[in-house]
Write a protein that holds these residues in place. Structure first.
Motif, PDB file in Angstrom:
ATOM      1  N   ASN A  38      60.984  46.875  51.568  1.00 19.65           N
ATOM      2  CA  ASN A  38      61.063  48.178  50.892  1.00 19.65           C
ATOM      3  C   ASN A  38      60.245  49.232  51.633  1.00 19.65           C
ATOM      4  O   ASN A  38      59.355  48.893  52.415  1.00 19.65           O
ATOM      5  N   ASP A  39      60.513  50.508  51.285  1.00 14.56           N
ATOM      6  CA  ASP A  39      59.780  51.563  51.981  1.00 14.56           C
ATOM      7  C   ASP A  39      58.418  51.844  51.346  1.00 14.56           C
ATOM      8  O   ASP A  39      57.629  52.623  51.870  1.00 14.56           O
ATOM      9  N   THR A  40      58.154  51.244  50.177  1.00 14.22           N
ATOM     10  CA  THR A  40      56.824  51.363  49.579  1.00 14.22           C
ATOM     11  C   THR A  40      56.387  49.993  49.075  1.00 14.22           C
ATOM     12  O   THR A  40      57.215  49.102  48.880  1.00 14.22           O
ATOM     13  N   LEU A  41      55.082  49.886  48.821  1.00 15.84           N
ATOM     14  CA  LEU A  41      54.533  48.643  48.270  1.00 15.84           C
ATOM     15  C   LEU A  41      54.428  48.844  46.769  1.00 15.84           C
ATOM     16  O   LEU A  41      53.643  49.669  46.290  1.00 15.84           O
ATOM     17  N   ARG A  42      55.239  48.115  46.006  1.00 15.68           N
ATOM     18  CA  ARG A  42      55.263  48.333  44.555  1.00 15.68           C
ATOM     19  C   ARG A  42      55.912  47.151  43.860  1.00 15.68           C
ATOM     20  O   ARG A  42      56.551  46.313  44.482  1.00 15.68           O
ATOM     21  N   ASP A  43      55.732  47.113  42.529  1.00 15.39           N
ATOM     22  CA  ASP A  43      56.543  46.202  41.727  1.00 15.39           C
ATOM     23  C   ASP A  43      57.111  47.012  40.572  1.00 15.39           C
ATOM     24  O   ASP A  43      56.650  48.112  40.282  1.00 15.39           O
ATOM     25  N   PHE A  44      58.119  46.473  39.887  1.00 16.98           N
ATOM     26  CA  PHE A  44      58.847  47.274  38.905  1.00 16.98           C
ATOM     27  C   PHE A  44      58.120  47.290  37.550  1.00 16.98           C
ATOM     28  O   PHE A  44      57.158  46.546  37.328  1.00 16.98           O
ATOM     29  N   GLY A  45      58.623  48.128  36.632  1.00  9.40           N
ATOM     30  CA  GLY A  45      57.951  48.374  35.362  1.00  9.40           C
ATOM     31  C   GLY A  45      58.160  47.289  34.331  1.00  9.40           C
ATOM     32  O   GLY A  45      59.110  47.324  33.552  1.00  9.40           O
ATOM     33  N   ALA A  46      57.284  46.323  34.326  1.00 13.91           N
ATOM     34  CA  ALA A  46      57.281  45.277  33.297  1.00 13.91           C
ATOM     35  C   ALA A  46      55.858  44.753  33.217  1.00 13.91           C
ATOM     36  O   ALA A  46      54.952  45.278  33.889  1.00 13.91           O
ATOM     37  N   GLY A  47      55.653  43.730  32.401  1.00 10.40           N
ATOM     38  CA  GLY A  47      54.331  43.110  32.320  1.00 10.40           C
ATOM     39  C   GLY A  47      54.398  41.691  32.831  1.00 10.40           C
ATOM     40  O   GLY A  47      55.483  41.188  33.174  1.00 10.40           O
ATOM     41  N   ILE A  48      53.258  41.039  32.868  1.00 10.68           N
ATOM     42  CA  ILE A  48      53.215  39.654  33.342  1.00 10.68           C
ATOM     43  C   ILE A  48      52.042  38.952  32.678  1.00 10.68           C
ATOM     44  O   ILE A  48      51.001  39.572  32.418  1.00 10.68           O
ATOM     45  N   LEU A  49      52.231  37.676  32.375  1.00 10.18           N
ATOM     46  CA  LEU A  49      51.132  36.844  31.879  1.00 10.18           C
ATOM     47  C   LEU A  49      50.561  36.066  33.051  1.00 10.18           C
ATOM     48  O   LEU A  49      51.312  35.459  33.826  1.00 10.18           O
ATOM     49  N   LEU A  50      49.250  36.109  33.186  1.00  8.69           N
ATOM     50  CA  LEU A  50      48.578  35.324  34.222  1.00  8.69           C
ATOM     51  C   LEU A  50      47.809  34.225  33.528  1.00  8.69           C
ATOM     52  O   LEU A  50      46.841  34.481  32.802  1.00  8.69           O
ATOM     53  N   TRP A  51      48.284  33.005  33.722  1.00  7.13           N
ATOM     54  CA  TRP A  51      47.690  31.869  33.036  1.00  7.13           C
ATOM     55  C   TRP A  51      46.395  31.474  33.738  1.00  7.13           C
ATOM     56  O   TRP A  51      46.056  31.990  34.801  1.00  7.13           O
ATOM     57  N   ARG A  52      45.704  30.488  33.165  1.00 11.18           N
ATOM     58  CA  ARG A  52      44.408  30.064  33.714  1.00 11.18           C
ATOM     59  C   ARG A  52      44.538  29.622  35.171  1.00 11.18           C
ATOM     60  O   ARG A  52      43.661  29.906  35.990  1.00 11.18           O
ATOM     61  N   ASN A  53      45.646  28.953  35.513  1.00  9.75           N
ATOM     62  CA  ASN A  53      45.818  28.509  36.899  1.00  9.75           C
ATOM     63  C   ASN A  53      45.855  29.704  37.858  1.00  9.75           C
ATOM     64  O   ASN A  53      45.237  29.684  38.923  1.00  9.75           O
ATOM     65  N   ALA A  54      46.573  30.773  37.439  1.00 12.64           N
ATOM     66  CA  ALA A  54      46.644  31.972  38.299  1.00 12.64           C
ATOM     67  C   ALA A  54      45.283  32.651  38.379  1.00 12.64           C
ATOM     68  O   ALA A  54      44.861  33.113  39.452  1.00 12.64           O
ATOM     69  N   MET A  55      44.578  32.704  37.246  1.00 12.90           N
ATOM     70  CA  MET A  55      43.265  33.365  37.256  1.00 12.90           C
ATOM     71  C   MET A  55      42.287  32.623  38.167  1.00 12.90           C
ATOM     72  O   MET A  55      41.480  33.243  38.866  1.00 12.90           O
ATOM     73  N   LEU A  56      42.382  31.290  38.179  1.00 11.82           N
ATOM     74  CA  LEU A  56      41.518  30.518  39.092  1.00 11.82           C
ATOM     75  C   LEU A  56      41.848  30.853  40.546  1.00 11.82           C
ATOM     76  O   LEU A  56      40.952  31.044  41.376  1.00 11.82           O
ATOM     77  N   ALA A  57      43.147  30.942  40.839  1.00 11.52           N
ATOM     78  CA  ALA A  57      43.555  31.285  42.210  1.00 11.52           C
ATOM     79  C   ALA A  57      43.015  32.672  42.576  1.00 11.52           C
ATOM     80  O   ALA A  57      42.474  32.885  43.672  1.00 11.52           O
ATOM     81  N   LEU A  58      43.146  33.607  41.639  1.00 12.17           N
ATOM     82  CA  LEU A  58      42.690  34.978  41.907  1.00 12.17           C
ATOM     83  C   LEU A  58      41.164  35.056  41.949  1.00 12.17           C
ATOM     84  O   LEU A  58      40.595  35.917  42.627  1.00 12.17           O
ATOM     85  N   GLU A  59      40.494  34.155  41.247  1.00  3.61           N
ATOM     86  CA  GLU A  59      39.030  34.081  41.296  1.00  3.61           C
ATOM     87  C   GLU A  59      38.596  33.654  42.706  1.00  3.61           C
ATOM     88  O   GLU A  59      37.685  34.231  43.302  1.00  3.61           O
ATOM     89  N   VAL A  60      39.302  32.653  43.255  1.00  2.00           N
ATOM     90  CA  VAL A  60      38.956  32.137  44.586  1.00  2.00           C
ATOM     91  C   VAL A  60      39.039  33.249  45.632  1.00  2.00           C
ATOM     92  O   VAL A  60      38.218  33.323  46.546  1.00  2.00           O
ATOM     93  N   ILE A  61      40.030  34.152  45.479  1.00  2.83           N
ATOM     94  CA  ILE A  61      40.199  35.206  46.495  1.00  2.83           C
ATOM     95  C   ILE A  61      39.528  36.526  46.069  1.00  2.83           C
ATOM     96  O   ILE A  61      39.765  37.573  46.673  1.00  2.83           O
ATOM     97  N   GLY A  62      38.710  36.474  45.031  1.00  3.61           N
ATOM     98  CA  GLY A  62      37.896  37.637  44.663  1.00  3.61           C
ATOM     99  C   GLY A  62      38.610  38.735  43.910  1.00  3.61           C
ATOM    100  O   GLY A  62      38.060  39.830  43.728  1.00  3.61           O
TER     101      GLY A  62
END
Ligand SMILES: Cc1cc2nc3c(=O)[nH]c(=O)nc-3n(C[C@H](O)[C@H](O)[C@H](O)COP(=O)(O)OP(=O)(O)OC[C@H]3O[C@@H](n4cnc5c(N)ncnc54)[C@H](O)[C@@H]3O)c2cc1C
Length: 385
Positions: A38-62
């Motif tokens: 795409n010509d821009t960096l974006r995602d579309f208009g919705a929401g998302i649930l981030l479960w504990r597994n995703a939060m741990l992954a995101l914790e590791v990368i700060g």
């Protein structure tokens, strides 16, 4: 422990999987470039649930502290069928709701901070096992590792015949929109995930998730043969007839811009790599969204890949070890999500059994005790019948 300072990764796709992998690799010393079609960096208009597994992954990368600050912890997951409410579940469970554009922007910021090069208008068309990414304009770029993070329809994966895939379509689809939060939908009873179902004459479901003080994310599921309920913009009459008490937010959903309809479809690919080409995210394991785990599992696998690459000097050994470690969890998440979609088990309440929660509770090899301590699992979530 390997030295990765001189290694270079080229990544196709700046979605949640590609950006997470880019940050994780860059933080362990790789030189990383991401190509987004795409010509821009974006995602579309919705929401998302981030479960504990995703939060741990995101914790590791700060990245997790920003999600915790800018997202919302639902106080419970409440299901109702034909207006009858079941006991709420997951009280105290560490999961977050956030808008997709916000999550994407947070990942882009973190990628830039980690020194990742982000290139837009750059479409990948193929990759070669020796470690070459081929772009649409014919440019060939050599790398130590090529990551195909270009989503379920991955052109890079499709260029590699040795990556065998099974694709499957399901009967359901979802319209996803973000709407402004009206006054009557404020207050504690709305600060949770509410899963409204009707099953007669056919299944229709509204997943109501508060993503902040000012926005609500609606996931509106129907069978794809119910054409008027599978349309963007939303047809307010069809939806209000089934969910009259939600008429006000349905009206807002009908006016929403930037929403999207997707039919459920999955792919299962084996193996996940061919030489120095590796699949991460939906390119490897798109799953039914019944458990909201697709992006979460992709982010977990991205972070675990960067971690395993710090453990082995030899890339072939590292990729084999990574797939060996992540495959069972990923296959199980796909199978459970498909089962939930096909049987509509969640409509009957109390669906988050210990087995179903295994994906969310997955503990990454990359996570330290300090990371785990931020996300304690309440006993009630694992002891439920
Ligand atoms: C209805 C629904 C609800 C969901 N809810 C949740 C949820 O609550 N929680 C959760 O964890 N998951 C959820 N998911 C799953 C989640 O949306 C996906 O798993 C996730 O978006 C996949 O991320 P990805 O980065 O692998 O792929 P994508 O999001 O598809 O991103 C791929 C990126 O690559 C780019 N691209 C594509 N082709 C090329 C190319 N050839 N060259 C360069 N760039 C390219 C695209 O433009 C895009 O930016 C849901 C899915 C659906 C359908």
């Amino acid at each position: 422990m390997s030295t990765t300072a001189s290694r270079r990764a080229e990544i196709a796709g700046a979605g949640f999987a590609g950006l997470t992998a880019a940050i994780a690799l860059a933080r362990t010393g790789w030189s990383v470039r991401v190509h987004e079609q795409n010509d821009t960096l974006r995602d579309f208009g919705a929401g998302i649930l981030l479960w504990r597994n995703a939060m741990l992954a995101l914790e590791v990368i700060g990245v997790a502290p920003r999600i915790r600050a800018e997202g919302v912890v639902p106080d419970a997951y409440a299901t109702s069928l034909n207006g009858e409410a079941f006991d709420p579940e997951l009280a105290g469970y560490p999961y977050w709701a956030i808008t997709r554009p916000r999550l994407h922007a947070i990942l882009v910021d973190a990628a830039r901070e980690a020194g990742v090069e982000l290139v837009t208008d750059s479409r990948a068309v193929a990759a070669e096992p020796s470690g070459v990414l081929v772009l649409e304009d014919g440019t060939r770029i050599a790398a130590d590792l090529v990551l195909a993070c270009d989503g379920a329809g991955s052109a890079v994966r499709n260029s590699r015949p040795e990556l065998a895939q099974e694709r499957k379509r399901y009967q359901d689809g979802v319209c996803r929109v973000l709407v402004p939060r009206p006054e009557e939908f404020r207050g504690e009873e709305w600060d949770r995930v509410i899963d409204f179902w009707t099953l007669e004459p056919d299944a229709m479901r509204i997943l109501f998730i508060t993503t902040g003080p000012d926005t609500i994310y609606l996931g509106m599921m129907a069978t794809t043969d119910n054409e008027s309920a599978s349309r963007i913009p939303i047809d307010p009459e069809v939806w209000s007839a089934r969910f009259p008490h939600l008429a006000r937010v349905i009206e807002l959903a009908a006016e929403a811009e930037g929403g999207r309809h997707d039919a459920y479809q999955t792919n299962r690919v084996e193996p996940w790599s061919a030489g120095r080409v590796v699949l991460v995210g939906d390119s490897a394991h798109a799953m039914c969204p019944a458990l909201g785990q697709g992006a979460s599992v992709g982010m977990v696998n991205a972070v675990e890949l960067a971690h395993v690459l710090t453990e082995h000097d030899d890339l072939d050994t590292a990729l084999a070890a990574w797939e060996e470690r992540q495959r069972a969890m990923t296959d199980a998440a796909q199978a459970r999500s498909a089962y939930m979609a096909e049987t509509r088990t969640l409509a009957r309440g109390n669906g988050f059994t210990p087995e179903v929660m295994e994906t969310a509770n997955f503990e990454l090899a990359a996570a330290t005790d300090e990371h785990l301590a931020v996300y304690p699992v309440p006993l009630v979530a694992t002891d439920a019948p």
